[in-house]
Design an enzyme around this catalytic site. Structure first.
Site, PDB file in Angstrom:
ATOM      1  N   VAL A  47       0.837  -1.193   0.000  1.00 58.77           N
ATOM      2  CA  VAL A  47       0.000   0.000   0.000  1.00 58.77           C
ATOM      3  C   VAL A  47       0.880   1.256   0.000  1.00 58.77           C
ATOM      4  O   VAL A  47       0.553   2.254  -0.640  1.00 58.77           O
ATOM      5  CB  VAL A  47      -0.966   0.005   1.209  1.00 58.77           C
ATOM      6  CG1 VAL A  47      -1.767   1.302   1.270  1.00 58.77           C
ATOM      7  CG2 VAL A  47      -1.899  -1.195   1.148  1.00 58.77           C
ATOM      8  N   CYS A  48       2.004   1.191   0.690  1.00 59.42           N
ATOM      9  CA  CYS A  48       2.882   2.360   0.847  1.00 59.42           C
ATOM     10  C   CYS A  48       3.266   3.017  -0.475  1.00 59.42           C
ATOM     11  O   CYS A  48       3.138   4.246  -0.606  1.00 59.42           O
ATOM     12  CB  CYS A  48       4.121   1.996   1.656  1.00 59.42           C
ATOM     13  SG  CYS A  48       3.736   1.433   3.330  1.00 59.42           S
TER      14      CYS A  48
END
Length: 188
Positions: A47-48
């Site tokens: 997700v980062c």
């Protein structure tokens, strides 16, 4: 829990990867401008990078508004560079990537997940005096939206420059604001 809204950003001195080199960033460097501290769990994750690229897409607009963005994870500045070198997505990032391998900044901002040794997704906006005006913290599995952050920064800057006015829900630049008074009580 004690709130950190309107408290000063903590004193810090960290290494960062920025513009292809290693630099030192301190709390003193943040003063005098609006700042976004954008904590995320770790480099080389899932997700980062979607969040960091989303923020990179808004970086020029943030800079034009006098805002510096600082992404922060508990990785070292060496890992930030390796991720930058390995990922086409991360190469789009132009803002400083702060290294917090001991988790000191994550703890100071209250976003350290001690069990994992990583930071939660925390977003903090500070004004030019270093006062924290916006805080958003969420679980690591939930990604953020840079458009919404940009709107919140615009609102924070507006109310800072227009004493006595406040921004209602979904306020966008150019929209009507409110002037709290007894005349508005019960009429909104």
């Amino acid at each position: 829990m004690e709130t950190i809204i309107n408290s000063h950003i903590p004193e810090f001195k960290v290494q960062a990867f920025h513009d292809g080199k290693f630099v030192t960033v301190t709390d003193k460097d943040v003063l005098g401008k609006w700042a976004v501290f954008f904590f995320y769990p770790a480099d080389f994750t899932f997700v980062c990078p979607t969040e960091l690229v989303d923020m990179a897409d808004k970086y020029d607009k943030m800079k034009a508004m006098g805002v510096e963005v600082y992404s922060v994870s508990c990785d070292t500045h060496f890992v930030h560079k390796a991720w930058h070198d390995a990922s086409e997505s991360i190469r789009q990032i132009k803002y400083p990537m702060l290294a917090d391998p001991k988790g000191l900044l994550a703890r100071a901002f209250g976003v350290m997940d001690e069990d994992s040794g990583m930071a939660y997704r925390g977003t903090f906006v500070s004004d030019p005096e270093g006062l924290i005006k916006l805080v958003e913290i969420q679980d690591s599995s939930i990604g953020r939206n840079a458009d919404e952050l940009l709107r919140k920064v615009e609102a924070a800057q507006f109310v800072a420059s227009h004493p006595g006015e406040v921004c209602p829900a979904k306020w966008k630049e150019g929209s009507a604001t409110l002037k709290p008074s007894i005349d508005l009580v019960g009429k909104i």
